[in-house]
Structures are given as C-alpha cells and as structure tokens.
Design an enzyme around this catalytic site. Structure first.
Site, short mmCIF file in Angstrom:
data_model
loop_
_atom_site.label_atom_id
_atom_site.label_comp_id
_atom_site.label_asym_id
_atom_site.label_seq_id
_atom_site.Cartn_x
_atom_site.Cartn_y
_atom_site.Cartn_z
N ARG A 227 0.84 -1.19 0.00
CA ARG A 227 0.00 0.00 0.00
C ARG A 227 0.88 1.24 0.00
NH1 ARG A 227 -3.41 -2.84 -1.53
NH2 ARG A 227 -5.53 -3.19 -0.70
N HIS A 275 -0.56 0.54 -9.90
CA HIS A 275 -1.29 -0.37 -9.02
C HIS A 275 -1.82 -1.58 -9.79
CE1 HIS A 275 -3.61 -0.42 -4.96
NE2 HIS A 275 -3.33 -1.65 -5.36
#
Length: 312
Positions: A227, A275
């Site tokens: 993250r 991502h």
C-alpha cells in the site's frame, strides 16, 4: 440464498452470470441505491455505507486481497457492519502468481544491473560493469502472509539470501525469520532489497520512513507492492537523493492516481506501475467465493476470514 454484488468498475453482468452458474441455487443481484431487500451474502469493493448498514448477513466478501477500505469506513460508521458478520478477503485467486512474476522480474532487473545499463545508454556510454554477487544481494520481505510466502518461494530458487519480517515468527525453509519490533533492526541491517508486502493497518502506516531506510545496507533497493500509505514519500526521496537507496520500484502510492506534480514521476531512480502488481482474476475469484459459501452453508471450516482488530 440471496447474494448482493457491488463493484464500481467491474463488468457486473459477467460476475453475476458467473456466480449464478457457480451457485445455481442462489439469487444474485447487483446492489443499487435504495435496495434494502434481504440478502445472505454481499460481495463488494469500496461499498457505500448504505449497502451494508442494517443488514443481517451471513458473510461479506471483499473482492480483493485487502480490506482496508471497508475497515476504514467501519471506523467512521460502525453501524455499517455488525461485529458478528464474518468479513472475508480473496486469499490468492491468482494474485500470488502475479506477485511472484513482478517481484522476480524486478529483483533480477536490479541484480543484473539493467537499471545502470539503461542510465549508461541514455548517456550513449558503452561500459561493462562489475557483476553483483548473490551472497551480497540479500532480500528482505516485510509481511509474511500468503503473498509474502509466495514471493519468498519464487525467489528462493534463484539462490538469493532470503529473510522475512512479520508480527509472528515463520518457519519457511531457506528463509531467515524475524518477528516483532525488537527484531526489525536486525532484519534491516543485512537487507539489500526490501520488498514490502505488509497489510494496511494503523501500525504499518508510514512504517517505511527515513529512520527505517537508513538501517538498510548501503545502495539498497525498495520494491513496494503493498500500500502507498506504508511509505513516507518525502523520506523516500531523501534516501534516494543522498544515495542510501539506489533505486525504488513502486506499484502503489499514498494518492492514486499519482498527482502529475509529484517528484516521483521524474526521479531517475524511481520506476513505477499504476497499481497493477496483482489484480483480481474473475474466474478464480468466483471459484474461491463459491467454494467458501458452500462450505459456510454446510458449517464446514473455511479460510480467508479477516481479523478486524489486526486488519488482515
């Protein structure tokens, strides 16, 4: 059996048809604003509070490996989901294989000095460089869950020294295990390539800061696959600019999409992807969810349930 489905970007029609085929006894419908009809299960990604609040559910499935978006909403809106409702994440469903591909390709990219050769090419310089030795290229994995174990397994065959750090000690063959805050320093001091696969919890937000990076070996590398909030981006830039870090590969960021004005875009030793390191594979996700629902209906043991206090 009634199943609610909600995802802001997925092909809803495909998912509903696939779920109906996998669970023929179930009535599957897409949740839309104003739908308060009963349901037994909810399959969600970034669900609105209204979707789950007040429902009597047997379980909720997050359509990804992380559940931080749901847990963060629960902090602000505890009425969204009763504590008794089990929350599940997708344990693997193909994401482990994708993480293996990403991690191995990037580690080998650095080990074979392709980043250095690209820099030399940009300067039109023909200059063979000394090769790195595997014994000097220790890889440390932060986070020892399903994905961490998969990445360690894939890197082990290449002969790199491997170590992992997590909340509790692991017994992985060929991997040196470190556990808890008291062993973090020892883990970092002999790590040349740091791979982050930690869960997103209050304890891990901002954990990759200048203090942590300074404990790595000199000319270290950072690969962030977890993250964006784990990394203090200003500290990362300091470590890159002062030479402590030789390079960083980032798949996740504190703000996504990454703002155009971020200095990370133009930094010569930062590579990035948007991502995409491991995405949900629909067919494998449907197989996992349908199998788990069938086991829940029969009262059989299941895996993948999230500990809401730990956050994973």
């Amino acid at each position: 059996m009634d199943i609610l489905f909600y995802h802001p970007t997925f092909d809803t029609t495909w998912w509903i048809n696939a779920l109906r085929e996998a669970l023929p006894e179930a009535k599957v419908r897409e949740w839309k604003c104003g739908d308060h009809d009963p349901a037994d299960y909810a399959l969600v990604w970034h669900p609105p509070v209204e979707m789950l609040a007040g429902r009597t559910l047997k379980a909720v499935f997050a359509l990804g490996a992380g559940v931080d978006s749901i847990l963060s909403k629960l902090q602000a809106h505890p009425e969204m989901l009763a504590p008794s409702v089990p929350l599940f994440r997708l344990e693997d469903t193909g994401m482990g294989e994708q993480m293996q591909e990403y991690a191995v390709s990037q580690v080998l990219h650095w080990f074979r000095r392709f980043d250095d050769y690209q820099a030399l090419k940009n300067e039109s310089r023909w200059e063979p460089l000394p090769e790195y030795r595997k014994e000097d290229f220790s890889i440390g994995i932060m986070g020892a869950g399903v994905l961490g174990s998969k990445v360690a397994e894939s890197l082990k065959v290449w002969g790199f020294p491997l170590r992992c750090w997590s909340r509790s000690r692991k017994s992985w063959p060929g991997v040196e295990s470190f556990a808890g805050k008291e062993e973090l320093g020892a883990f970092l001091r002999k790590t040349r390539v740091l791979i982050n696969l930690l869960p997103n919890t209050p304890e891990t937000v901002g954990i990759i800061n200048l203090h942590l990076l300074n404990q790595l070996q000199d000319n270290a590398y950072l690969l962030n696959l977890a993250r964006g909030v784990h990394v203090v981006e200003d500290d990362l830039l300091i470590a890159l600019n002062n030479g402590k870090l030789k390079g960083a590969m980032l798949d996740v960021f504190s703000r996504e999409p990454l703002p155009a004005e971020s200095p990370l875009w133009k930094h010569p030793r930062v590579a990035m992807t948007p991502h995409v390191a491991a995405v949900t594979r629909p067919a494998e996700a449907v197989a996992y969810i349908s199998k788990t629902i069938n086991r829940l209906e029969k009262g059989e043991p299941v895996t993948g349930q999230v500990d809401r206090i730990r956050g994973y």
